[in-house]
Scaffold this active site. Sequence first.
Site, PDB file in Angstrom:
ATOM      1  N   VAL A  52       8.684  -4.021   7.071  1.00 48.99           N
ATOM      2  CA  VAL A  52       9.442  -2.792   6.840  1.00 48.99           C
ATOM      3  C   VAL A  52      10.908  -2.978   7.213  1.00 48.99           C
ATOM      4  CG1 VAL A  52       9.715  -0.372   7.514  1.00 48.99           C
ATOM      5  CG2 VAL A  52       7.432  -1.325   7.127  1.00 48.99           C
ATOM      6  N   GLU A 106       8.213   4.954   5.573  1.00 51.65           N
ATOM      7  CA  GLU A 106       8.376   4.091   4.408  1.00 51.65           C
ATOM      8  C   GLU A 106       7.145   4.204   3.504  1.00 51.65           C
ATOM      9  OE1 GLU A 106       6.454   1.263   3.801  1.00 51.65           O
ATOM     10  OE2 GLU A 106       5.284   1.322   5.656  1.00 51.65           O
ATOM     11  N   ARG A 134       5.226  -0.773  -1.355  1.00 54.86           N
ATOM     12  CA  ARG A 134       4.069  -1.575  -1.750  1.00 54.86           C
ATOM     13  C   ARG A 134       4.425  -3.043  -1.588  1.00 54.86           C
ATOM     14  NH1 ARG A 134       3.539  -0.337  -7.734  1.00 54.86           N
ATOM     15  NH2 ARG A 134       5.815  -0.329  -7.443  1.00 54.86           N
ATOM     16  N   LEU A 190      -7.324   3.560  -9.240  1.00 49.79           N
ATOM     17  CA  LEU A 190      -8.683   3.740  -9.729  1.00 49.79           C
ATOM     18  C   LEU A 190      -9.227   2.431 -10.280  1.00 49.79           C
ATOM     19  CD1 LEU A 190      -8.596   7.244 -11.489  1.00 49.79           C
ATOM     20  CD2 LEU A 190      -9.659   6.645  -9.303  1.00 49.79           C
ATOM     21  N   ALA A 212     -11.730  -0.517  -9.547  1.00 49.50           N
ATOM     22  CA  ALA A 212     -12.847  -0.892  -8.678  1.00 49.50           C
ATOM     23  C   ALA A 212     -12.684  -2.323  -8.176  1.00 49.50           C
ATOM     24  CB  ALA A 212     -14.163  -0.744  -9.431  1.00 49.50           C
ATOM     25  N   CYS A 251      -1.524  -1.256   5.845  1.00 57.11           N
ATOM     26  CA  CYS A 251      -1.372   0.207   5.944  1.00 57.11           C
ATOM     27  C   CYS A 251      -2.684   0.967   5.904  1.00 57.11           C
ATOM     28  CB  CYS A 251      -0.459   0.708   4.815  1.00 57.11           C
ATOM     29  SG  CYS A 251       1.258   0.185   4.973  1.00 57.11           S
TER      30      CYS A 251
END
Length: 433
Positions: free
Chosen positions: A11, A151, A154, A253, A255, A263
Amino acid sequence: MRIAMIGTGYVGLVSGACFADFGHHVTCIDKNDEKVAMLRSGGVPIYEPGLDLLVQRNVREGRLEFATDLTDAVRDADAVFIAVGTPSRRGDGHADLTYVYTAAEEIAAAMDGYTVVVNKSTVPVGTGDEVQDIIAKARPDAEFAVVSNPEFLREGAAIDDFKRPDRVVVGAETEKARTVMREIYRPLFLNETPILFTSRRTSELIKYAANAFLAMKITFINEMADLCEQVGANVQEVARGVGLDNRIGSKFLNAGPGYGGSCFPKDTLALTRTAREAGAPARLIETTVEINDTRKRAMADKIVKAMGGDVSGKTIAVLGLTFKPNTDDMRDAPSLDIIPALQKAGAKIRAFDPAGRHEAEKLLTDVEFTSGPYLCAEGADALVIITEWNEFRALALDRLKDAMSGKVMVDLRNIYTPDDVRSHGFDYVSVGR
């Protein structure tokens, strides 16, 4: 503006480099002499696409500096960001705030003139109050404000996320502090980025709530994948059909073997502990944590079943070790549960990851690491894809099949089309299809 960034982890380093690229003068502080020396010479201690070039450019242009002592940087700063680690505390799952509180004490000793102290680290609700009390107790004469600015980066796309965010959340209790934060983020106004100003405690909770919701989406589609396997449905088509509803959306979504990383596991656990102590248990999140932990272990059983129920003495080639592609982060990666379970069942593991080997070697034992996917597959009885790196999306299936002794492929990320893989002679198993 002049910014001091305490901590050069994921970060702190990404945020500091991006603020410098906005035109601010940033000093990143870390007590690790070797890390600071590396950064000064243009190296970076983490894998993040484009970060090395961003750091090098801003160091060269004089906007980004690194130091092991915070005194000078904090004294001259308009804002001091706390971006230190908050790992899960052993025993109770709470976020360990030791580094945050230590940073607050050191900031108090060094600051001079009005200073905005910004919690960038992910911290439980009420941490900003604690930081304010620490500084006020140490420096009753000081003029300062404590702000929450979580923050939402990704890993693998952090620079773009910072420069083109969905939103910026700022929890500030005074207009003077809000004015400083507006100036810091002024470059984003050109992109019409939504900037949400709210109370400090609300800001702290937004971060946890957002991550918990995303973790629930992942866990939901994983449970639907299990159901699909039992009733003969296709989870990818289910996810598409559900995700086209704009009230739900298609992201998160996909799988797979369960969520990991720096995180989601830590933040969901911390949120459940906070909620229970507040007398408002978050039962959905508690269940999400339990299901995700169970799922990682169940993936090993899935692999064993695909290999006929016995992996003793067999060699399994594993492609991908990090919790997601485009990072070297191994924290709570599914591979850390799957591989030991396969080894316990008697399997020999050979593995390849484009960026995670260095970190994986610290965490996994008795694994043969290789330098490419085809070397990894050489003589293997089965091949398992755990992380969906781009390098694995278009493998030469005939070459792969020729390299292996067996013909089992277990694709835990649904990268390939079942009919295509089976046409090359594989016994192919995926998730929810």
